[in-house]
Design an enzyme around this catalytic site. Structure first.
Site, mmCIF file in Angstrom:
data_model
loop_
_atom_site.group_PDB
_atom_site.id
_atom_site.type_symbol
_atom_site.label_atom_id
_atom_site.label_comp_id
_atom_site.label_asym_id
_atom_site.label_seq_id
_atom_site.Cartn_x
_atom_site.Cartn_y
_atom_site.Cartn_z
ATOM 1 N N ASP A 164 0.819 -1.215 0.000
ATOM 2 C CA ASP A 164 0.000 0.000 0.000
ATOM 3 C C ASP A 164 0.854 1.267 0.000
ATOM 4 O O ASP A 164 0.328 2.371 0.152
ATOM 5 C CB ASP A 164 -0.950 -0.002 1.205
ATOM 6 C CG ASP A 164 -0.214 0.015 2.536
ATOM 7 O OD1 ASP A 164 1.037 0.053 2.530
ATOM 8 O OD2 ASP A 164 -0.872 -0.007 3.579
ATOM 9 N N ASN A 182 4.645 0.775 11.365
ATOM 10 C CA ASN A 182 4.104 1.263 10.103
ATOM 11 C C ASN A 182 3.661 2.730 10.150
ATOM 12 O O ASN A 182 3.026 3.161 11.108
ATOM 13 C CB ASN A 182 2.908 0.373 9.744
ATOM 14 C CG ASN A 182 2.482 0.567 8.327
ATOM 15 O OD1 ASN A 182 1.688 1.451 8.035
ATOM 16 N ND2 ASN A 182 3.024 -0.233 7.438
#
Ligand SMILES: *[C@@H]1O[C@H](CO)[C@@H](O)[C@H](O)[C@H]1NC(C)=O
Ligand SMILES: CC(=O)N[C@H]1CO[C@H](CO)[C@@H](O)[C@@H]1O
Length: 139
Positions: A64, A75
């Site tokens: 993504d 993340n």
């Protein structure tokens, strides 16, 4: 040529700035920030597989387009901010998660764990879950 040498030197300094912890150094750091003893081997396994115990690793882009930062490969989609201002759910910049002082990373990892458990980390799912865990008896 000169600029290449300069660039190379700068790159080396950047590379060398990060720190690779030994397994027992990692255990000591995790204890310092209150990671529970009964989860210790799982955390060590997770960190070994996510970052090879290096504090400064930035992962390759995920599917993504998000990226993972530091010891716990946290993340930037949900947890750390890629701007200069701290933000997202851990209220930190992603850069803070690359520090040799692992405090911010540790606090953020615990927050992630609280919400989703070890299943937040593919490094744990793929290489630690139900597998023999690292030996930390000498730490
Ligand atoms: C986020 O952290 C900054 C300091 O780094 C602080 O001033 C701010 O109040 C924090 N925000 C939240 C929502 O905790
Ligand atoms: C790639 C990597 O770091 N793999 C490690 C995953 O964890 C196991 C158990 O600690 C290690 O043996 C692997 O080297």
């Amino acid at each position: 040529m000169k600029s290449y040498i300069l660039l190379f030197t700068a790159a080396m300094i950047l590379v060398c700035e990060g720190r690779q912890l030994s397994r027992c150094e990692l255990v000591r750091e995790l204890r310092k920030y209150g990671f529970p003893e009964n989860q210790m081997k799982d955390w060590v396994c997770l960190v070994e597989n996510e970052s090879s115990r290096r504090t400064d690793v930035i992962g390759k882009p995920n599917r993504d387009g998000s990226r993972d930062f530091g010891l716990f490969q946290i993340n930037d989609r949900y947890w750390c901010s890629n701007t200069n201002a701290p933000g997202k759910d851990c209220n930190v910049t992603c850069k803070q998660l690359l520090s040799n002082n692992i405090r911010d990373s540790a606090v953020c990892a615990q927050k992630i764990y609280k919400r989703h458990g070890f299943n937040s980390w593919y490094g744990w799912i793929n290489r630690c879950r139900g597998k023999p865990l690292p030996d930390i008896t000498s730490c």
